[in-house]
Design a protein around this motif. Structure first.
Motif, PDB file in Angstrom:
ATOM      1  N   PHE A 214       0.690  -1.094  -0.020  1.00 53.40           N
ATOM      2  CA  PHE A 214      -0.028  -0.028  -0.058  1.00 53.40           C
ATOM      3  C   PHE A 214       0.837   1.124   0.083  1.00 53.40           C
ATOM      4  CE2 PHE A 214      -2.366   3.517   1.994  1.00 53.40           C
ATOM      5  CZ  PHE A 214      -3.579   3.333   1.288  1.00 53.40           C
ATOM      6  N   ASP A 215       1.941   1.265   0.879  1.00 53.08           N
ATOM      7  CA  ASP A 215       2.698   2.432   0.921  1.00 53.08           C
ATOM      8  C   ASP A 215       3.412   2.857  -0.510  1.00 53.08           C
ATOM      9  OD1 ASP A 215       2.019   3.078   3.567  1.00 53.08           O
ATOM     10  OD2 ASP A 215       3.643   1.930   4.629  1.00 53.08           O
ATOM     11  N   GLU A 216       3.883   1.658  -1.011  1.00 54.14           N
ATOM     12  CA  GLU A 216       4.684   1.686  -2.191  1.00 54.14           C
ATOM     13  C   GLU A 216       3.536   2.369  -3.316  1.00 54.14           C
ATOM     14  OE1 GLU A 216       7.990  -1.748  -2.151  1.00 54.14           O
ATOM     15  OE2 GLU A 216       5.844  -2.227  -2.807  1.00 54.14           O
ATOM     16  N   MET A 217       2.451   1.660  -3.320  1.00 53.63           N
ATOM     17  CA  MET A 217       1.486   2.171  -4.108  1.00 53.63           C
ATOM     18  C   MET A 217       1.206   3.689  -4.085  1.00 53.63           C
ATOM     19  SD  MET A 217      -1.982   3.169  -4.262  1.00 53.63           S
ATOM     20  CE  MET A 217      -2.763   2.191  -2.841  1.00 53.63           C
ATOM     21  N   PHE A 218       0.807   4.167  -2.714  1.00 57.90           N
ATOM     22  CA  PHE A 218       0.689   5.693  -2.666  1.00 57.90           C
ATOM     23  C   PHE A 218       1.649   6.431  -3.211  1.00 57.90           C
ATOM     24  CE2 PHE A 218       0.232   9.560  -0.230  1.00 57.90           C
ATOM     25  CZ  PHE A 218      -1.382   9.639  -0.379  1.00 57.90           C
ATOM     26  N   SER A 219       2.885   6.204  -2.768  1.00 52.46           N
ATOM     27  CA  SER A 219       3.943   7.051  -3.070  1.00 52.46           C
ATOM     28  C   SER A 219       4.321   7.209  -4.475  1.00 52.46           C
ATOM     29  CB  SER A 219       5.177   6.375  -2.477  1.00 52.46           C
ATOM     30  OG  SER A 219       6.321   7.197  -2.682  1.00 52.46           O
ATOM     31  N   LYS A 220       4.015   6.068  -5.168  1.00 53.13           N
ATOM     32  CA  LYS A 220       4.519   6.177  -6.515  1.00 53.13           C
ATOM     33  C   LYS A 220       3.305   6.792  -7.361  1.00 53.13           C
ATOM     34  CE  LYS A 220       7.104   1.842  -6.908  1.00 53.13           C
ATOM     35  NZ  LYS A 220       8.367   2.444  -7.558  1.00 53.13           N
ATOM     36  N   LEU A 221       1.899   6.433  -6.915  1.00 51.81           N
ATOM     37  CA  LEU A 221       0.891   7.148  -7.496  1.00 51.81           C
ATOM     38  C   LEU A 221       0.913   8.649  -7.325  1.00 51.81           C
ATOM     39  CD1 LEU A 221      -1.912   7.142  -9.166  1.00 51.81           C
ATOM     40  CD2 LEU A 221      -2.972   6.281  -6.934  1.00 51.81           C
ATOM     41  N   GLU A 222       1.261   9.138  -6.218  1.00 54.05           N
ATOM     42  CA  GLU A 222       1.089  10.600  -5.814  1.00 54.05           C
ATOM     43  C   GLU A 222       2.215  11.356  -6.712  1.00 54.05           C
ATOM     44  OE1 GLU A 222       1.579  13.071  -1.958  1.00 54.05           O
ATOM     45  OE2 GLU A 222       2.810  11.382  -1.843  1.00 54.05           O
ATOM     46  N   ILE A 223       3.438  10.511  -6.749  1.00 54.13           N
ATOM     47  CA  ILE A 223       4.543  11.116  -7.647  1.00 54.13           C
ATOM     48  C   ILE A 223       4.083  11.429  -8.949  1.00 54.13           C
ATOM     49  CG2 ILE A 223       6.645  10.734  -8.588  1.00 54.13           C
ATOM     50  CD1 ILE A 223       7.393   9.492  -5.751  1.00 54.13           C
ATOM     51  N   ALA A 224       3.285  10.129  -9.633  1.00 52.92           N
ATOM     52  CA  ALA A 224       2.999  10.327 -10.797  1.00 52.92           C
ATOM     53  C   ALA A 224       1.756  11.127 -11.245  1.00 52.92           C
ATOM     54  CB  ALA A 224       2.348   8.852 -11.346  1.00 52.92           C
ATOM     55  N   ILE A 225       0.825  11.354 -10.086  1.00 56.54           N
ATOM     56  CA  ILE A 225      -0.002  12.468 -10.369  1.00 56.54           C
ATOM     57  C   ILE A 225       0.324  13.872 -10.568  1.00 56.54           C
ATOM     58  CG2 ILE A 225      -2.369  13.351  -9.638  1.00 56.54           C
ATOM     59  CD1 ILE A 225      -3.110  10.578  -8.407  1.00 56.54           C
ATOM     60  N   HIS A 226       1.486  13.850  -9.736  1.00 58.38           N
ATOM     61  CA  HIS A 226       2.355  15.365  -9.402  1.00 58.38           C
ATOM     62  C   HIS A 226       2.948  15.735 -10.955  1.00 58.38           C
ATOM     63  CE1 HIS A 226       1.451  16.249  -5.590  1.00 58.38           C
ATOM     64  NE2 HIS A 226       2.129  15.312  -5.049  1.00 58.38           N
ATOM     65  N   GLN A 227       3.279  14.601 -11.428  1.00 56.10           N
ATOM     66  CA  GLN A 227       4.300  14.542 -12.973  1.00 56.10           C
ATOM     67  C   GLN A 227       2.891  14.740 -14.012  1.00 56.10           C
ATOM     68  OE1 GLN A 227       6.195  10.757 -12.726  1.00 56.10           O
ATOM     69  NE2 GLN A 227       7.909  11.866 -12.101  1.00 56.10           N
ATOM     70  N   PHE A 228       1.811  14.169 -13.613  1.00 47.21           N
ATOM     71  CA  PHE A 228       0.934  14.260 -14.724  1.00 47.21           C
ATOM     72  C   PHE A 228       0.529  15.733 -14.904  1.00 47.21           C
ATOM     73  CE2 PHE A 228      -3.955  14.277 -15.438  1.00 47.21           C
ATOM     74  CZ  PHE A 228      -3.826  14.053 -16.695  1.00 47.21           C
ATOM     75  N   ALA A 229       0.176  16.332 -13.493  1.00 50.20           N
ATOM     76  CA  ALA A 229      -0.040  17.937 -13.372  1.00 50.20           C
ATOM     77  C   ALA A 229       0.933  18.589 -14.023  1.00 50.20           C
ATOM     78  CB  ALA A 229      -0.616  18.224 -12.061  1.00 50.20           C
ATOM     79  N   LYS A 230       1.974  18.358 -14.037  1.00 47.81           N
ATOM     80  CA  LYS A 230       3.156  19.326 -14.584  1.00 47.81           C
ATOM     81  C   LYS A 230       3.164  19.086 -16.108  1.00 47.81           C
ATOM     82  CE  LYS A 230       8.158  19.863 -14.523  1.00 47.81           C
ATOM     83  NZ  LYS A 230       9.381  19.563 -13.804  1.00 47.81           N
ATOM     84  N   ARG A 231       2.924  17.977 -16.794  1.00 52.18           N
ATOM     85  CA  ARG A 231       2.780  17.833 -18.048  1.00 52.18           C
ATOM     86  C   ARG A 231       1.567  18.527 -18.678  1.00 52.18           C
ATOM     87  NH1 ARG A 231       3.751  12.544 -16.861  1.00 52.18           N
ATOM     88  NH2 ARG A 231       1.852  11.576 -17.413  1.00 52.18           N
ATOM     89  N   GLN A 232       0.522  18.259 -17.932  1.00 53.74           N
ATOM     90  CA  GLN A 232      -0.934  19.327 -18.074  1.00 53.74           C
ATOM     91  C   GLN A 232      -0.424  20.978 -18.361  1.00 53.74           C
ATOM     92  OE1 GLN A 232      -3.350  17.688 -15.016  1.00 53.74           O
ATOM     93  NE2 GLN A 232      -5.086  17.384 -16.730  1.00 53.74           N
TER      94      GLN A 232
END
Length: 308
Positions: A252-270
């Motif tokens: 769960f912790d790995e999932m949350f951390s990786k997903l949080e980073i991925a969404i931040h990166q996605f927002a930056k790409r947007q």
């Protein structure tokens, strides 16, 4: 006001686009058209950010379109979106209502605002066979050779996406694009602006909230319905990382951390895409996301009243 026949509300994820679009549509006797590449899928609600309650203004539901129109597991695309948009836009106008386009999928937005000439691309089995077995790195290089200005980074998130993007580029080179039947669009484009730190905070807060609301259960239900992990991973972000957790590849912790980073990166790409839109000639009026809802709506109404 009379010359403007569309208002477009755009911005990165977690900036409150849907609520603002609905409140504006309520003021304009209008209806909302979603420009979100994942909210088209039924059963994919929390993971795609379908905030159904945001469509209610003073207890009245504002009509919305292009949400929940396709089964999960299918592959919706920008060609389908443009075709569906034209139909819905014309239908809203025919009823004397005002269309408000809302979303963060830059390619979908530009397909409307810049009237991209899009054609439906059939599968190319021979090309797919040639690309089979190549690494994502190799596929990315092939795509960038075909399309040096690769604006849509989601095209190279997975092997399947990269192969499809290559297939599309090959087809476009072999077939002259035909004119679409896009109606004349004169859109007032409004972006919701938060500073980077606040944007990150809002993303993290919303991710925690959606997990608390049952986002894992939503993904498990989709798996139980017969969708494969690969089908869900295709949709990226929440569906990718929650699926990897549910099949035991991430705790769960790995999932949350990786997903949080991925969404931040996605927002930056947007945001990078929106800045690119401005460079390509699309005027965007940025308004302060911290303003109360009535003030944001008021600013947009003032922009509409200005002579063009």
């Amino acid at each position: 006001m009379l010359k403007t026949n569309l208002v477009t509300i755009l911005g990165p994820t977690a900036t409150g686009k849907t609520g603002l679009a609905a409140h504006l549509a309520a003021q304009l006797n209008g209806e909302v058209i979603s420009a979100d590449s994942r909210q088209v899928y039924r059963g994919m609600d929390l993971g795609t950010g379908k905030d159904y309650e945001d469509y209610f203004v003073d207890g009245v539901e504002v009509p919305s379109h292009l949400v929940d129109i396709e089964d999960a597991g299918a592959h919706y695309n920008v060609y389908r979106f443009q075709t569906d948009f034209i139909k819905v836009f014309n239908e809203i106008q025919s009823r004397g209502k005002f269309p408000v386009l809302c979303g963060g999928s830059g390619l979908y937005l530009e397909a409307v605002l810049r009237n991209y000439r899009l054609i439906e691309v059939p599968p190319n089995k021979k090309l797919r066979k040639e690309l089979e077995g190549k690494s994502l790195e190799e596929l990315t290089k092939i795509l960038k050779d075909l399309k040096p200005e690769l604006h849509n980074e989601t095209d190279v998130e997975t092997d399947r996406r990269a192969i499809r993007a290559i297939e599309i580029e090959h087809y476009y080179r072999e077939h002259p694009q035909e004119d679409s039947e896009m109606p004349e669009i004169n859109s007032l484009n409004v972006g919701i602006d938060f500073d980077r730190q606040m944007r990150r905070q809002r993303i993290t807060t919303r991710l925690k909230q959606r997990l608390d609301e049952g986002m894992l259960d939503e993904v498990q239900k989709l798996l139980d319905s017969g969708l494969t992990p690969e089908q869900l991973i295709y949709y990226g972000l929440e569906y990718k990382f929650l699926t990897l957790h549910l099949i035991g590849e991430l705790n769960f912790d790995e999932m949350f951390s990786k997903l949080e980073i991925a969404i931040h990166q996605f927002a930056k790409r947007q945001m990078t895409w929106f800045r690119g839109m401005e460079k390509r000639g699309t005027k965007i009026h940025w308004i302060n996301g911290h303003l109360p809802m009535d003030e944001k709506v008021g600013e947009i109404l003032k922009l509409l009243e200005k002579p063009s």
